[in-house]
Scaffold this motif. Structure first.
Motif, PDB file in Angstrom:
ATOM      1  N   GLU A 225       0.835  -1.197   0.000  1.00  0.00           N
ATOM      2  CA  GLU A 225       0.000   0.000   0.000  1.00  0.00           C
ATOM      3  C   GLU A 225       0.876   1.255   0.000  1.00  0.00           C
ATOM      4  O   GLU A 225       0.606   2.221  -0.730  1.00  0.00           O
ATOM      5  CB  GLU A 225      -0.918  -0.010   1.216  1.00  0.00           C
ATOM      6  N   GLN A 232       1.633   6.682  -7.017  1.00  0.00           N
ATOM      7  CA  GLN A 232       0.754   7.789  -7.385  1.00  0.00           C
ATOM      8  C   GLN A 232       1.518   9.117  -7.395  1.00  0.00           C
ATOM      9  O   GLN A 232       1.345   9.939  -8.300  1.00  0.00           O
ATOM     10  CB  GLN A 232      -0.423   7.870  -6.423  1.00  0.00           C
ATOM     11  N   ALA A 266      -4.925   0.167  -3.671  1.00  0.00           N
ATOM     12  CA  ALA A 266      -4.532   1.506  -3.235  1.00  0.00           C
ATOM     13  C   ALA A 266      -4.219   2.409  -4.427  1.00  0.00           C
ATOM     14  O   ALA A 266      -4.548   3.603  -4.421  1.00  0.00           O
ATOM     15  CB  ALA A 266      -3.333   1.417  -2.297  1.00  0.00           C
ATOM     16  N   SER A 268      -5.481   2.355  -7.388  1.00  0.00           N
ATOM     17  CA  SER A 268      -6.654   2.684  -8.208  1.00  0.00           C
ATOM     18  C   SER A 268      -7.461   3.838  -7.649  1.00  0.00           C
ATOM     19  O   SER A 268      -8.364   4.348  -8.319  1.00  0.00           O
ATOM     20  CB  SER A 268      -7.554   1.450  -8.337  1.00  0.00           C
ATOM     21  N   LYS A 269      -7.151   4.284  -6.420  1.00  0.00           N
ATOM     22  CA  LYS A 269      -7.889   5.382  -5.831  1.00  0.00           C
ATOM     23  C   LYS A 269      -7.581   6.686  -6.570  1.00  0.00           C
ATOM     24  O   LYS A 269      -6.534   6.816  -7.198  1.00  0.00           O
ATOM     25  CB  LYS A 269      -7.555   5.502  -4.347  1.00  0.00           C
ATOM     26  N   ASP A 274      -7.114  15.264 -10.840  1.00  0.00           N
ATOM     27  CA  ASP A 274      -7.943  14.321 -11.593  1.00  0.00           C
ATOM     28  C   ASP A 274      -7.779  14.438 -13.100  1.00  0.00           C
ATOM     29  O   ASP A 274      -8.340  13.646 -13.852  1.00  0.00           O
ATOM     30  CB  ASP A 274      -9.423  14.464 -11.208  1.00  0.00           C
TER      31      ASP A 274
END
Length: 297
Positions: A225, A232, A266, A268-269, A274
């Motif tokens: 995680e 990210q 984790a 994919s959040k 955005d």
């Protein structure tokens, strides 16, 4: 003909290459402990290969490299471009092993990669290699028709992001854990230290993983995680639309020994921005990839 070499902490690999293609039948590996210097093993390889006519040489080293010199971090092996040029009558280049992996990205095949995430639609011309092993760093890659460009970067000493720091505090049971930079957490030492803080176990992380300890299996999910948080952040920082490629012993162990699903959940959040798409995440499994990178470089 090119001579390419990948100098690791335990073994050193050699191969011959024509253009960007490594001649697989020429790949050989030697134990570092059997030789006093890199030059000794290089001369041995060239002799046993029949003294082929060499024009250039590229060597990747698991240690600090400047423009003309390199040092292997776990033994007194020093490499110098001028000495290499003189000894083998070639033009030589030295690079860090992670930089070599960056150069290898366009030539990596499905057989040498493990796909971790969904195969998100690629975009742009940038990729990234992130190495979690003895230490941590990244190798940005710009893919061009004439060959990859690999800029230098130093990501390991960047301050640890608040999200990762808060999660570590929860796992360690204290905010006074000493994880200040990215490398403090994402490295072999960081992995082992967090395992000890979280588990209170008397055995080290390597021993627990080798023994397939059930507590270690749970810890791997937590660390996966944390790796997804890092992925990210790297996605936003480098926009590697052609893929994020993990390398190094820690990354490979976590993502191939039970951590892949937790990573995907984790990762994919939603991202903090955005307008940025997720990028595909893979693990480099090909142990000869650095040789291909040396040939491309």
């Amino acid at each position: 003909m090119k001579l390419v070499s990948d100098v690791g902490g335990t073994n050193v690999r050699f191969a011959l290459a024509q253009g960007n293609a490594v001649l697989k039948e020429t790949i050989r590996s030697f134990r570092n402990d059997d030789f006093a210097t890199w030059y000794d093993v290089a001369k041995r390889y060239v002799s046993e290969a029949g003294d082929p006519p060499l024009e250039t040489m590229a060597v990747a080293v698991a240690g600090p490299v400047n423009q003309t010199q390199a040092r292997l971090t776990n033994r007194e092996w020093y490499l110098d471009v001028r000495e290499m040029d003189s000894l083998f009558s070639v033009r030589s280049r030295l690079m860090n092993d992670l930089e070599a992996l960056g150069y290898s990205v366009p030539s990596l095949t499905d057989e040498g990669l493990l796909q971790i995430t969904a195969d998100f639609a690629p975009f742009g011309d940038q990729a990234l290699v992130a190495g979690i092993g003895t230490g941590f760093n990244v190798s940005p890659v710009v893919i061009r028709p004439e060959g990859p460009i690999v800029p230098k970067a130093e990501q390991g000493h960047v301050q640890l992001a608040w999200r990762s720091r808060d999660r570590v505090s929860a796992l360690a049971g204290t905010s006074d854990h000493g994880y200040e930079t990215v490398e403090h957490l994402y490295s072999g030492r960081g992995f082992d230290k967090l395992w000890q803080l979280w588990s209170g176990a008397s055995v080290g992380a390597a021993e627990a993983m080798a023994a397939e300890d059930l507590q270690m299996a749970e810890f791997v999910l937590h660390y996966a995680e944390l790796m997804a948080f890092l992925a990210q952040d790297l996605t936003l920082g480098f926009l590697p639309g052609q893929g994020l490629h993990f390398s190094g012993g820690v990354a490979r162990a976590v993502l191939t020994k039970g951590g892949a699903k937790a990573f995907r959940v984790a990762y994919s959040k939603p991202l903090a921005l955005d307008t940025c798409s997720h990028v595909p995440v893979r693990v480099i499994l090909d142990d000869t990839a650095a040789l291909a990178g040396c040939a491309a470089a």
